[in-house]
Design a protein around this motif. Sequence first.
Motif, mmCIF file in Angstrom:
data_model
loop_
_atom_site.group_PDB
_atom_site.id
_atom_site.type_symbol
_atom_site.label_atom_id
_atom_site.label_comp_id
_atom_site.label_asym_id
_atom_site.label_seq_id
_atom_site.Cartn_x
_atom_site.Cartn_y
_atom_site.Cartn_z
ATOM 1 N N LEU A 34 0.824 -1.202 0.000
ATOM 2 C CA LEU A 34 0.000 0.000 0.000
ATOM 3 C C LEU A 34 0.861 1.256 0.000
ATOM 4 O O LEU A 34 0.535 2.242 -0.667
ATOM 5 C CB LEU A 34 -0.934 0.001 1.218
ATOM 6 C CG LEU A 34 -2.038 -1.048 1.219
ATOM 7 C CD1 LEU A 34 -2.807 -0.990 2.533
ATOM 8 C CD2 LEU A 34 -2.967 -0.862 0.051
ATOM 9 N N LEU A 35 1.963 1.222 0.722
ATOM 10 C CA LEU A 35 2.858 2.374 0.755
ATOM 11 C C LEU A 35 3.449 2.632 -0.626
ATOM 12 O O LEU A 35 3.517 3.783 -1.070
ATOM 13 C CB LEU A 35 3.976 2.153 1.767
ATOM 14 C CG LEU A 35 5.043 3.244 1.822
ATOM 15 C CD1 LEU A 35 4.408 4.555 2.259
ATOM 16 C CD2 LEU A 35 6.160 2.859 2.743
ATOM 17 N N VAL A 36 3.870 1.599 -1.304
ATOM 18 C CA VAL A 36 4.432 1.761 -2.646
ATOM 19 C C VAL A 36 3.394 2.355 -3.590
ATOM 20 O O VAL A 36 3.696 3.259 -4.380
ATOM 21 C CB VAL A 36 4.963 0.410 -3.172
ATOM 22 C CG1 VAL A 36 5.312 0.487 -4.646
ATOM 23 C CG2 VAL A 36 6.167 -0.027 -2.366
ATOM 24 N N ILE A 37 2.162 1.889 -3.509
ATOM 25 C CA ILE A 37 1.089 2.428 -4.351
ATOM 26 C C ILE A 37 0.864 3.905 -4.047
ATOM 27 O O ILE A 37 0.691 4.723 -4.957
ATOM 28 C CB ILE A 37 -0.206 1.613 -4.164
ATOM 29 C CG1 ILE A 37 -0.009 0.210 -4.719
ATOM 30 C CG2 ILE A 37 -1.378 2.296 -4.851
ATOM 31 C CD1 ILE A 37 -1.132 -0.744 -4.376
ATOM 32 N N ALA A 38 0.884 4.257 -2.766
ATOM 33 C CA ALA A 38 0.682 5.652 -2.382
ATOM 34 C C ALA A 38 1.808 6.537 -2.908
ATOM 35 O O ALA A 38 1.562 7.629 -3.420
ATOM 36 C CB ALA A 38 0.585 5.765 -0.863
ATOM 37 N N VAL A 39 3.038 6.078 -2.811
ATOM 38 C CA VAL A 39 4.170 6.861 -3.287
ATOM 39 C C VAL A 39 4.090 7.033 -4.800
ATOM 40 O O VAL A 39 4.332 8.129 -5.329
ATOM 41 C CB VAL A 39 5.502 6.206 -2.867
ATOM 42 C CG1 VAL A 39 6.685 6.832 -3.577
ATOM 43 C CG2 VAL A 39 5.675 6.294 -1.365
ATOM 44 N N ILE A 40 3.722 5.982 -5.510
ATOM 45 C CA ILE A 40 3.575 6.078 -6.960
ATOM 46 C C ILE A 40 2.487 7.083 -7.319
ATOM 47 O O ILE A 40 2.648 7.892 -8.236
ATOM 48 C CB ILE A 40 3.271 4.689 -7.565
ATOM 49 C CG1 ILE A 40 4.516 3.814 -7.470
ATOM 50 C CG2 ILE A 40 2.824 4.810 -9.018
ATOM 51 C CD1 ILE A 40 4.276 2.368 -7.831
ATOM 52 N N ALA A 41 1.375 7.064 -6.588
ATOM 53 C CA ALA A 41 0.286 8.002 -6.865
ATOM 54 C C ALA A 41 0.731 9.443 -6.642
ATOM 55 O O ALA A 41 0.411 10.333 -7.439
ATOM 56 C CB ALA A 41 -0.916 7.669 -5.987
ATOM 57 N N ILE A 42 1.492 9.682 -5.589
ATOM 58 C CA ILE A 42 1.985 11.041 -5.322
ATOM 59 C C ILE A 42 2.974 11.469 -6.400
ATOM 60 O O ILE A 42 2.925 12.603 -6.889
ATOM 61 C CB ILE A 42 2.624 11.117 -3.917
ATOM 62 C CG1 ILE A 42 1.537 10.983 -2.858
ATOM 63 C CG2 ILE A 42 3.391 12.417 -3.738
ATOM 64 C CD1 ILE A 42 2.057 10.884 -1.451
ATOM 65 N N LEU A 43 3.867 10.578 -6.793
ATOM 66 C CA LEU A 43 4.832 10.918 -7.842
ATOM 67 C C LEU A 43 4.138 11.219 -9.159
ATOM 68 O O LEU A 43 4.528 12.158 -9.870
ATOM 69 C CB LEU A 43 5.837 9.781 -8.009
ATOM 70 C CG LEU A 43 6.852 9.623 -6.894
ATOM 71 C CD1 LEU A 43 7.722 8.400 -7.131
ATOM 72 C CD2 LEU A 43 7.702 10.864 -6.748
ATOM 73 N N LEU A 44 3.130 10.444 -9.506
ATOM 74 C CA LEU A 44 2.382 10.716 -10.728
ATOM 75 C C LEU A 44 1.733 12.087 -10.678
ATOM 76 O O LEU A 44 1.744 12.826 -11.665
ATOM 77 C CB LEU A 44 1.315 9.642 -10.958
ATOM 78 C CG LEU A 44 1.818 8.296 -11.451
ATOM 79 C CD1 LEU A 44 0.680 7.292 -11.504
ATOM 80 C CD2 LEU A 44 2.467 8.432 -12.811
ATOM 81 N N ARG A 45 1.204 12.448 -9.530
ATOM 82 C CA ARG A 45 0.576 13.768 -9.391
ATOM 83 C C ARG A 45 1.607 14.878 -9.540
ATOM 84 O O ARG A 45 1.359 15.884 -10.200
ATOM 85 C CB ARG A 45 -0.129 13.872 -8.043
ATOM 86 C CG ARG A 45 -0.811 15.189 -7.828
ATOM 87 C CD ARG A 45 -1.654 15.161 -6.581
ATOM 88 N NE ARG A 45 -2.131 16.476 -6.246
ATOM 89 C CZ ARG A 45 -3.254 17.006 -6.694
ATOM 90 N NH1 ARG A 45 -4.018 16.305 -7.502
ATOM 91 N NH2 ARG A 45 -3.633 18.210 -6.336
ATOM 92 N N LEU A 46 2.785 14.695 -8.956
ATOM 93 C CA LEU A 46 3.828 15.710 -9.060
ATOM 94 C C LEU A 46 4.348 15.822 -10.487
ATOM 95 O O LEU A 46 4.622 16.919 -10.972
ATOM 96 C CB LEU A 46 4.969 15.379 -8.103
ATOM 97 C CG LEU A 46 4.664 15.525 -6.617
ATOM 98 C CD1 LEU A 46 5.838 15.050 -5.792
ATOM 99 C CD2 LEU A 46 4.326 16.966 -6.282
ATOM 100 N N ILE A 47 4.499 14.691 -11.160
ATOM 101 C CA ILE A 47 5.012 14.714 -12.536
ATOM 102 C C ILE A 47 4.016 15.394 -13.468
ATOM 103 O O ILE A 47 4.407 16.162 -14.347
ATOM 104 C CB ILE A 47 5.315 13.278 -13.001
ATOM 105 C CG1 ILE A 47 6.544 12.756 -12.249
ATOM 106 C CG2 ILE A 47 5.548 13.222 -14.505
ATOM 107 C CD1 ILE A 47 6.799 11.284 -12.460
ATOM 108 N N ARG A 48 2.745 15.123 -13.284
ATOM 109 C CA ARG A 48 1.713 15.728 -14.143
ATOM 110 C C ARG A 48 1.543 17.214 -13.850
ATOM 111 O O ARG A 48 0.976 17.939 -14.646
ATOM 112 C CB ARG A 48 0.373 15.016 -13.949
ATOM 113 C CG ARG A 48 0.396 13.605 -14.500
ATOM 114 C CD ARG A 48 -0.919 12.962 -14.322
ATOM 115 N NE ARG A 48 -0.888 11.583 -14.791
ATOM 116 C CZ ARG A 48 -1.838 10.708 -14.565
ATOM 117 N NH1 ARG A 48 -2.920 11.044 -13.888
ATOM 118 N NH2 ARG A 48 -1.741 9.488 -15.040
ATOM 119 N N GLY A 49 1.969 17.652 -12.676
ATOM 120 C CA GLY A 49 1.885 19.060 -12.328
ATOM 121 C C GLY A 49 0.487 19.524 -11.965
ATOM 122 O O GLY A 49 0.192 20.698 -11.999
ATOM 123 N N ALA A 50 -0.372 18.585 -11.621
ATOM 124 C CA ALA A 50 -1.760 18.946 -11.301
ATOM 125 C C ALA A 50 -1.906 19.295 -9.848
ATOM 126 O O ALA A 50 -1.267 18.812 -8.991
ATOM 127 C CB ALA A 50 -2.693 17.807 -11.659
#
Length: 50
Positions: A34-50
């Motif tokens: 679950l932690l890995v999924i959460a970190v991936i979700a945060i990174l995707l949000r940061l990369i997209r700049g949203a």
Amino acid sequence: MGNTLYLIAVVLIILWLIGFLGFPDAVGGLIHILLVIAVIAILLRLIRGA
């Protein structure tokens, strides 16, 4: 969509903290997944700049 993804990431991190501090032996593997999924979700949000 971005707000939902961020909310899910925050909830997963909170669940990880609860599981890590409260039940380290019982659900250790699941909590780290679950932690890995959460970190991936945060990174995707940061990369997209949203």
